[in-house]
Design an enzyme around this catalytic site. Structure first.
Site, PDB file in Angstrom:
ATOM      1  N   GLU A  72       0.829  -1.217   0.000  1.00  0.00           N
ATOM      2  CA  GLU A  72       0.000   0.000   0.000  1.00  0.00           C
ATOM      3  C   GLU A  72       0.859   1.261   0.000  1.00  0.00           C
ATOM      4  O   GLU A  72       0.538   2.237  -0.688  1.00  0.00           O
ATOM      5  CB  GLU A  72      -0.948  -0.002   1.200  1.00  0.00           C
ATOM      6  CG  GLU A  72      -1.933   1.152   1.197  1.00  0.00           C
ATOM      7  CD  GLU A  72      -2.899   1.109   0.028  1.00  0.00           C
ATOM      8  OE1 GLU A  72      -2.953   2.101  -0.733  1.00  0.00           O
ATOM      9  OE2 GLU A  72      -3.606   0.101  -0.141  1.00  0.00           O
ATOM     10  N   GLU A  79       1.374   6.275  -7.130  1.00  0.00           N
ATOM     11  CA  GLU A  79       0.266   7.153  -7.499  1.00  0.00           C
ATOM     12  C   GLU A  79       0.662   8.626  -7.391  1.00  0.00           C
ATOM     13  O   GLU A  79       0.366   9.413  -8.286  1.00  0.00           O
ATOM     14  CB  GLU A  79      -0.953   6.882  -6.625  1.00  0.00           C
ATOM     15  CG  GLU A  79      -1.659   5.600  -6.968  1.00  0.00           C
ATOM     16  CD  GLU A  79      -2.912   5.370  -6.131  1.00  0.00           C
ATOM     17  OE1 GLU A  79      -3.181   6.171  -5.200  1.00  0.00           O
ATOM     18  OE2 GLU A  79      -3.620   4.393  -6.421  1.00  0.00           O
TER      19      GLU A  79
END
Length: 124
Positions: A72, A79
Site C-alpha cells: 500500500e 500514485e
C-alpha cells in the site's frame, strides 16, 4: 573528485529514521486506505491474542500484514509520482497506477488466505 555519498555518521542514521517515521505519520494522516489497513491490523492481532495463535502462526500473520502495508505504501508512492508527472489522463500512467493497485490487491488477498489458514481451525 569527491563522492556524492556522505560518510557514515550516527547523526545521519538517526536523521534517516526520523524521516522514515515522518513518512509513516504522513501516510497515516493523509491516506484513507492506511486507516483501513490499521483497523484490519488491530482486528487481526486482537483475534490472534484471543484464540492463542502459535509463534509460527503469529509470524505468518506479521509477514502477511507487513506485505500489505508495504504494498500500500509503494502504491501510494507510485500514485503520487504519477500525479506529479502529469495531471492529464494518459493510458501509460493509468496502466502504471492500475498495476500498482493490483499489487496491493494481491498482497491483501494473500493476507486473507494466511488469515483463513490460521484462524479457521481455531474458530471452528
Amino acid at each position: 573528485m569527491k563522492s556524492q555519498q556522505e560518510d557514515f555518521s550516527i547523526r545521519s542514521r538517526i536523521r534517516s529514521f526520523r524521516f522514515a517515521f515522518e513518512g509513516l505519520g504522513a501516510f497515516l494522516l493523509k491516506e484513507h486506505n492506511a486507516w483501513i489497513h490499521f483497523m484490519a491490523t488491530i482486528v487481526v492481532f486482537t483475534l490472534a491474542a484471543l484464540v492463542g495463535v502459535t509463534k509460527h502462526e503469529l509470524l505468518a500473520l506479521v509477514f502477511a500484514i507487513g506485505f500489505v502495508w508495504v504494498a500500500e505504501m509503494f502504491n501510494t508512492c507510485i500514485e503520487r509520482v504519477m500525479d506529479f508527472v502529469s495531471d492529464q489522463r494518459h493510458p501509460e500512467i493509468k496502466f502504471i497506477k492500475d498495476l500498482a493497485a493490483g499489487a496491493v490487491l494481491i498482497a491483501a488477498l494473500t493476507a486473507v488466505v494466511v488469515g483463513l489458514v490460521v484462524f479457521i481451525p481455531k474458530l471452528f
